[in-house]
Every structure is written in structure tokens, then in C-alpha cells.
Design a protein around this motif. Structure first.
Motif, short mmCIF file in Angstrom:
data_model
loop_
_atom_site.label_atom_id
_atom_site.label_comp_id
_atom_site.label_asym_id
_atom_site.label_seq_id
_atom_site.Cartn_x
_atom_site.Cartn_y
_atom_site.Cartn_z
N THR A 100 37.64 49.76 51.21
CA THR A 100 36.99 49.89 49.90
C THR A 100 37.19 50.78 48.90
OG1 THR A 100 35.21 48.56 51.09
CG2 THR A 100 34.52 49.60 49.10
N LEU B 204 33.90 45.52 49.60
CA LEU B 204 32.58 45.98 49.55
C LEU B 204 31.59 45.34 50.07
CD1 LEU B 204 30.90 48.43 47.93
CD2 LEU B 204 30.85 46.76 46.01
N LYS C 78 41.01 50.46 47.56
CA LYS C 78 40.96 49.43 46.59
C LYS C 78 40.15 49.69 45.07
CE LYS C 78 42.36 45.40 47.46
NZ LYS C 78 43.52 44.76 47.32
N TYR C 79 39.01 50.36 45.41
CA TYR C 79 38.45 50.72 43.93
C TYR C 79 39.11 51.90 43.27
CZ TYR C 79 34.37 47.75 44.15
OH TYR C 79 33.62 46.64 44.20
N GLN C 80 40.07 52.63 44.15
CA GLN C 80 40.59 53.48 43.36
C GLN C 80 41.98 53.09 42.68
OE1 GLN C 80 41.93 56.38 46.59
NE2 GLN C 80 39.69 57.50 46.37
N SER D 119 40.18 41.33 46.08
CA SER D 119 39.64 42.14 45.28
C SER D 119 38.83 43.38 45.93
CB SER D 119 38.79 41.37 44.09
OG SER D 119 37.79 40.89 44.77
N PRO D 120 38.64 44.40 45.36
CA PRO D 120 37.92 45.55 45.70
C PRO D 120 36.36 45.06 46.29
CG PRO D 120 39.04 46.28 43.66
CD PRO D 120 39.30 44.66 43.91
N ALA D 121 35.85 44.03 45.35
CA ALA D 121 34.50 43.47 45.69
C ALA D 121 34.36 42.72 47.08
CB ALA D 121 33.97 42.57 44.68
N GLY E 83 42.36 49.69 41.80
CA GLY E 83 42.03 49.03 40.61
C GLY E 83 42.75 47.51 40.47
#
Length: 427
Positions: free
Chosen positions: A70, A10, A73-75, A5-7, A77
Motif C-alpha cells: 500500500t 488499501l 503503490k501510493y508513493q 491500483s493503490p486502493a 501513483g
């Protein structure tokens, strides 16, 4: 990368940024970044440069890898797949994001290769230190050093090469990179455990040989740091072994679970960064006593400048030595214009004997106060370094001289510490 996951990234980004901030703080406190200079003193050979730059460059490379993924991955989603919410697979990323996968993975593999170079050097060095006697005194002529050269060359080649050869499939590239790197690091970590097991007996032998307490304390501190660091290195490599083995199998089980992939990757981040921080402390050990003395010297200089007074005259710079002798009442004056400042005859004779002694009992070298640019460097007493004749007359002569003067696994000069300068060298 594909399954986490993005977390997860992070967490890697936050911890790697904290590690980089600690690196900057430690380097500044250590010697104001002087150790980063290419020519840092007369003993900055190729070995020390390779070890310094390979380790210090690995930290910003890991930080670049973590921050880069990071952002991606957040872009991208999450998506819905068969009734479950999963991170968007790399195959569904836009072209700009897919083009960034290979450079970021290559950055990570280069950083991991540099980590393995560092770990292999420590393994070979501690084996050399524990097993070598007074006959084998030169680290650079030992087979341990040759083993480090061969292993380092192999690590810096096979890790990036594997990433390059598997770059067509991002999932396969990630799986084989994690597996190859984790197996290499795990083997080095396992080889280090016998040293930790044998080191208490080595310390006991040093005590029986009559080695001074300061050396015992210093080596004990390094042993405890290595013990804690090895634990976190296992925390770093074992999760990647599990993810890598599962990733190269035809049917993945752990990698298909976001819980396990996130958990294993996050604890690997803590293990990687904490062990790297402890490596920094071992490679560049700070001397708080020396730092306090330097601050006091700068503070005293500012006080003298603010008061409009000059530094102490030349004849007062040797008060440390004079205070150790009793002066007879009929003490005369020195007639030699190149001798030490005028004073009682007894100290003058002691000064000459101290400065010209070449055999027999070795006395500590005195360093006078000196002005270095705008700073005032305070003098003091250098520690006595045992000569070969001293070691032959002392039971500790059975040990490598490096044991007596050990400071850091990379602060080496032909297998020994740099020789102490002669006492009272005049500018």
C-alpha cells in the motif's frame, strides 16, 4: 501487484488490520493470552504449538504484506500509457521500491503456506473424526495425521521456493505465486466439501447412538461455522486462480483490465480475512459462561477484600455437594483427620465413595474453591467423561471418545481430551 491500483492494497490493509484487532481481542477474551505461552499447561505438545503459532503468525504476515505494498503503490501513483491512466509498472519503480518486492512477496508466500497448514490439518482432522470408530482412538497414530505432516512439509517448502526461483521477474513471480497458492488452497477447499455433505448424516448417527445433547449442539455449531467458512474460502481462492492463470499465459486479458484486477483482488481480501477470523473462532472457541463466572469470582473477591473479610472457610467450600443430600437427624462426626470437613455422616460416606470410585457408574468430579495468586477460582462440577468401560456398556461406545469431549481441532491429547483430575484434590 503490478496491475492493481493503490486502493486495492488499501482495502487489504484495512481488512487485515481489522482481522488482527479481532485476533487480539479474541485471544484476550479467550484466556488473557495464556494460550500463546510456549508451555501452556501440561498438554502443550509440539502439535498444538505448531498449529497455534503457524496460524497466529500468518495474520501479521499478511498485514505486513498488504501495508508494505500500500505504501509503495501510493508513493508511485499512476502514469499515462497510450491514452489511459494505469498504475505505474514495477519496472519503472525506483531501486528502493523494487528491492522491497521480493521480501514482501516472500512474506506473503510464507503466510499462505501457514494458512495451507491450518486448512490441511482441519481437513485431516474432520475426516478422522467422521470416519474413525471406537477402535481407532488416537489421532497422532492415524494415517490422517501422517498425511497432515507430509502435506504441511510440502506446503512450507514449495511456496517460498517458487517465489525464490522466480524473483528475477516481479510480474512472473507474482503470477506463479498466486497460481500455485490458489491451486493448493482450492484443492483443500474442494476436499472439504464432502465433509460438509456427510456431516448432517454424522450428526444424525450421533443422535441415534444416544450422544448427549450438549455434544450434538457443540458439533452442530462447528458444522455451521465450517459451512460459512468454506464459502468465504472459495471467495478467497477462486479470484487468485483466475488472476494466476491469466498471468502465466502469453497474452493477459483480465490482468490488463484495472476493473477486473481490482474487483477480484478486493473480494479475495474479504474472503481471506473473514475465513481466517472464523478459523480463529473454531480453533479457540470461547466459553461465555466460563468468562462470566470468572468475572463474578473476581468481583466477589474484590468485594470481600474491600469489606475486610476473609474468603470462605474450608468447611464451607463443599456446600455445593452437601446441598445435594438429605441429612439424617442422628448424623455423627467424621473421625478421620484427613477426611472432609466435619459434617453429617451421610455426606461423608458419599464424599469417600465419590473420591475413590474406580469402576461402575462414573460420577462427576467436584472442584473446590481455590485461591490462585490474587484471584479466587470458583469450584464447580466437571463434566463426566465416558470411560472405556462406560462406552462398552453404552451404545455410543461405537464412536470415538473424542466425539464426546470435542472442543477444538487443535486441543488434542493423544487423540483425546486431557483426563479429568480426580475429585477433591487438596492443595
Amino acid at each position: 501487484m503490478s496491475h492493481t491500483s493503490p486502493a486495492t492494497y488499501l482495502v487489504w490493509s484495512i481488512i487485515s488490520c481489522v482481522l488482527f484487532a479481532f485476533l487480539v481481542f479474541h485471544m484476550w477474551s479467550f484466556d488473557r493470552f495464556k494460550c500463546l505461552k510456549w508451555n501452556n499447561g501440561p498438554y502443550s505438545g509440539a502439535f498444538k504449538r505448531v498449529m497455534t503459532y503457524s496460524y497466529l503468525l500468518s495474520v501479521p504476515l499478511i498485514m505486513t504484506y498488504a501495508i508494505g505494498f500500500t505504501i509503495i503503490k501510493y508513493q508511485q501513483g499512476f502514469i499515462e500509457f497510450k491514452g489511459a491512466i494505469i498504475p505505474k509498472p514495477a519496472a519503472m519503480w525506483p531501486e528502493s521500491a523494487r528491492r522491497a518486492i521480493f521480501p514482501l512477496m516472500l512474506t506473503f508466500t510464507v503466510a499462505w503456506s501457514m494458512e495451507m497448514i491450518t486448512h490441511l490439518e482441519e481437513l485431516c482432522f474432520w475426516l478422522f473424526l467422521v470416519n474413525s470408530g471406537s477402535v481407532q482412538q488416537n489421532w497422532f497414530h492415524s494415517w490422517y495425521f501422517r498425511t497432515w505432516i507430509f502435506g504441511s512439509t510440502l506446503a512450507i517448502i514449495y511456496m517460498p521456493l517458487l517465489t525464490i526461483l522466480t524473483r528475477a521477474d516481479p510480474v512472473k513471480c507474482e503470477a506463479y505465486t498466486f497460481l500455485a497458492g490458489s491451486l493448493g488452497s482450492l484443492s483443500l477447499t474442494l476436499w472439504f466439501t464432502p465433509i460438509l455433505w456427510a456431516f448432517p448424516a454424522f450428526l444424525a448417527s450421533l443422535k441415534s447412538e444416544g450422544v448427549d445433547t450438549a455434544t450434538i449442539v457443540r458439533l452442530t455449531k462447528f458444522h455451521e461455522l465450517n459451512l460459512i467458512r468454506i464459502i468465504f474460502r472459495f471467495i478467497f481462492v477462486v479470484p487468485f486462480v483466475v488472476l494466476g492463470v491469466d498471468g502465466v499465459r502469453p497474452h493477459s486479458h483480465i490482468n490488463e483490465s484495472m476493473l477486473w484486477t481490482d474487483f477480484l483482488t478486493m473480494i479475495a481480501a474479504f474472503g481471506c480475512c473473514i475465513s481466517s477470523a472464523m478459523t480463529l473462532v473454531i480453533f479457540f472457541p470461547r466459553s461465555v459462561e466460563g468468562e462470566i463466572a470468572a468475572k463474578d469470582a473476581r468481583r466477589e473477591q474484590k468485594r470481600l477484600q474491600a469489606g475486610g473479610r476473609m474468603a470462605a472457610p474450608e468447611h464451607q467450600r463443599y456446600s455445593v455437594v452437601e446441598s445435594q443430600y438429605e441429612y439424617p437427624d442422628d448424623a455423627g462426626k467424621a473421625s478421620d483427620p484427613f477426611s472432609f470437613p466435619p459434617g453429617p455422616a451421610a455426606p461423608q460416606a458419599a464424599y469417600k465413595e465419590w473420591d475413590t470410585i474406580e469402576s461402575g457408574t462414573r460420577l462427576p468430579a467436584m472442584r473446590p474453591n481455590r485461591r490462585r495468586g490474587g484471584d479466587l477460582e470458583m469450584g464447580g462440577i466437571d463434566p463426566v467423561e465416558p470411560s472405556r468401560s462406560d462406552l462398552s456398556r453404552n451404545p455410543s461406545g461405537k464412536l470415538n471418545p473424542l466425539v464426546h469431549n470435542f472442543r477444538s481441532p487443535i486441543d488434542l491429547y493423544n487423540g483425546e481430551q486431557p483426563p479429568t483430575q480426580r475429585a477433591f484434590v487438596r492443595r
